[in-house]
Motif scaffolding. Structure first.
Motif, mmCIF file in Angstrom:
data_model
loop_
_atom_site.group_PDB
_atom_site.id
_atom_site.type_symbol
_atom_site.label_atom_id
_atom_site.label_comp_id
_atom_site.label_asym_id
_atom_site.label_seq_id
_atom_site.Cartn_x
_atom_site.Cartn_y
_atom_site.Cartn_z
ATOM 1 N N ALA A 107 0.829 -1.204 0.000
ATOM 2 C CA ALA A 107 0.000 0.000 0.000
ATOM 3 C C ALA A 107 0.867 1.259 0.000
ATOM 4 N N ILE A 108 1.922 1.253 0.799
ATOM 5 C CA ILE A 108 2.832 2.402 0.852
ATOM 6 C C ILE A 108 3.488 2.631 -0.503
ATOM 7 N N LEU A 109 3.956 1.569 -1.126
ATOM 8 C CA LEU A 109 4.597 1.684 -2.434
ATOM 9 C C LEU A 109 3.630 2.197 -3.494
ATOM 10 N N ARG A 110 2.412 1.746 -3.452
ATOM 11 C CA ARG A 110 1.434 2.183 -4.449
ATOM 12 C C ARG A 110 1.096 3.668 -4.282
ATOM 13 N N VAL A 111 0.940 4.105 -3.049
ATOM 14 C CA VAL A 111 0.661 5.526 -2.811
ATOM 15 C C VAL A 111 1.816 6.382 -3.325
ATOM 16 N N ALA A 112 3.042 6.019 -2.940
ATOM 17 C CA ALA A 112 4.211 6.820 -3.324
ATOM 18 C C ALA A 112 4.450 6.795 -4.832
ATOM 19 N N SER A 113 4.329 5.636 -5.446
ATOM 20 C CA SER A 113 4.585 5.555 -6.891
ATOM 21 C C SER A 113 3.521 6.290 -7.689
ATOM 22 N N TRP A 114 2.278 6.270 -7.195
ATOM 23 C CA TRP A 114 1.244 7.048 -7.883
ATOM 24 C C TRP A 114 1.599 8.536 -7.844
ATOM 25 N N GLU A 115 2.037 9.013 -6.690
ATOM 26 C CA GLU A 115 2.423 10.425 -6.590
ATOM 27 C C GLU A 115 3.584 10.751 -7.525
ATOM 28 N N MET A 116 4.592 9.888 -7.549
ATOM 29 C CA MET A 116 5.779 10.134 -8.361
ATOM 30 C C MET A 116 5.459 10.213 -9.849
ATOM 31 N N ILE A 117 4.561 9.340 -10.295
ATOM 32 C CA ILE A 117 4.309 9.210 -11.738
ATOM 33 C C ILE A 117 3.138 10.059 -12.209
ATOM 34 N N TYR A 118 2.077 10.124 -11.397
ATOM 35 C CA TYR A 118 0.847 10.762 -11.867
ATOM 36 C C TYR A 118 0.562 12.137 -11.258
ATOM 37 N N ASN A 119 1.233 12.494 -10.191
ATOM 38 C CA ASN A 119 1.004 13.802 -9.580
ATOM 39 C C ASN A 119 2.297 14.608 -9.623
ATOM 40 N N VAL A 122 3.775 17.095 -6.853
ATOM 41 C CA VAL A 122 4.513 16.634 -5.671
ATOM 42 C C VAL A 122 5.953 16.325 -6.078
ATOM 43 N N PRO A 123 6.930 16.935 -5.428
ATOM 44 C CA PRO A 123 8.330 16.600 -5.735
ATOM 45 C C PRO A 123 8.585 15.116 -5.483
ATOM 46 N N VAL A 124 9.341 14.519 -6.365
ATOM 47 C CA VAL A 124 9.623 13.087 -6.242
ATOM 48 C C VAL A 124 10.283 12.774 -4.905
ATOM 49 N N THR A 125 11.205 13.613 -4.489
ATOM 50 C CA THR A 125 11.892 13.370 -3.214
ATOM 51 C C THR A 125 10.924 13.405 -2.034
ATOM 52 N N THR A 126 9.931 14.275 -2.103
ATOM 53 C CA THR A 126 8.932 14.353 -1.031
ATOM 54 C C THR A 126 8.140 13.061 -0.943
ATOM 55 N N ALA A 127 7.711 12.552 -2.084
ATOM 56 C CA ALA A 127 6.949 11.302 -2.098
ATOM 57 C C ALA A 127 7.762 10.164 -1.487
ATOM 58 N N ILE A 128 9.049 10.126 -1.790
ATOM 59 C CA ILE A 128 9.908 9.053 -1.276
ATOM 60 C C ILE A 128 10.128 9.198 0.224
ATOM 61 N N VAL A 129 10.504 10.392 0.654
ATOM 62 C CA VAL A 129 10.791 10.619 2.074
ATOM 63 C C VAL A 129 9.576 10.302 2.943
ATOM 64 N N GLU A 130 8.405 10.748 2.507
ATOM 65 C CA GLU A 130 7.209 10.513 3.312
ATOM 66 C C GLU A 130 6.819 9.034 3.309
ATOM 67 N N ALA A 131 7.025 8.353 2.204
ATOM 68 C CA ALA A 131 6.734 6.922 2.153
ATOM 69 C C ALA A 131 7.640 6.151 3.099
ATOM 70 N N VAL A 132 8.913 6.501 3.116
ATOM 71 C CA VAL A 132 9.856 5.822 4.004
ATOM 72 C C VAL A 132 9.495 6.082 5.462
ATOM 73 N N GLU A 133 9.055 7.296 5.757
ATOM 74 C CA GLU A 133 8.688 7.596 7.138
ATOM 75 C C GLU A 133 7.433 6.831 7.560
#
Length: 231
Positions: A107-119, A122-133
């Motif tokens: 679920a975490i990966l799907r949320v973050a990857s959707w943000e990275m690719i489709y939104n 949102v900065p890519v780094t933000t999507a990654i950092v928040e997913a890891v947290e």
């Protein structure tokens, strides 16, 4: 007794961490909760959003209204799920497969990857950092590490992935064989091992967060006491 106290402490810490973050982080976290719940209950996550809206409109709501960005994420993941799963499967470390990951990590990966690719807002780094947290709160260091590695690998090719995502039929045609090993949707039946995730604890944390958003501190204390009496 010690185990129960530890669980209560974990929930308390998660609530405190949650309050320190901004609205977008909270929206992402709730989207992860809803995707996890959808898979556990074998229901469509969009239907869960609808249920949350109805509950939030009650005279004495027991859940917070669903944030607009949470709903945006859920709808986006539901529509683009197969393409997201192809991209994730391509970038997960060879020792892992998407279908065998714990549900909450998926679920975490799907949320973050959707943000990275489709939104793209949102900065890519933000999507990654928040997913890891979020992973560090829900799963632990081991999950955080491979989630970080997977998303970093995708980030290095994000423009290519966005171009490919514009033609989902081609993506699915190229990856038809690999899709056989991954769940078609997070709410579908699957036989993956969920031992690394304490589902009860995840739902307990979500409930605490939702109540805290719509109640005064005194009311939150009352809810916590009632839960303690029941246990």
């Amino acid at each position: 007794m010690i185990e129960q106290e530890q669980r209560e402490q974990n929930v308390s810490e998660r609530r405190q961490d949650y309050k320190r973050h901004g609205s977008r982080y909270k929206a992402r976290m709730r989207a992860v909760d809803i995707l996890f719940e959808a898979e556990s209950r074998d229901v469509d996550p969009v239907a869960i959003i609808d249920d949350r809206h109805k509950l939030a409109r009650d005279t004495n709501p027991i859940v917070a209204p669903v944030a607009e960005y949470t709903e945006t994420i859920i709808n986006g993941v539901a529509v683009e799920l197969d393409t997201l799963d192809v991209f994730l499967a391509e970038h997960i470390a060879e020792t892992w497969t998407l279908g065998r990951l714990p549900s909450v990590d998926r679920a975490i990966l799907r949320v973050a990857s959707w943000e990275m690719i489709y939104n793209t807002d949102v900065p890519v780094t933000t999507a990654i950092v928040e997913a890891v947290e979020i992973a560090s709160q829900y799963s632990g260091d081991k999950s955080s590490a491979y989630i970080n590695a997977t998303l970093d690998a995708m980030a290095s090719k994000v423009e290519t992935l966005r171009e490919r995502a514009a033609n989902p039929e081609a993506v699915l045609a190229e990856a038809s064989e690999s899709l056989d090993d991954a769940p078609v949707a997070p709410w579908d039946d699957s036989d993956e091992d969920f031992e690394s995730v304490d589902a009860a604890e995840v739902f307990e944390a979500e409930e605490t967060v939702e109540v805290s958003e719509v109640a005064e501190d005194s009311e939150v204390s009352k809810v916590s006491e009632e839960k303690a009496d029941e246990s």
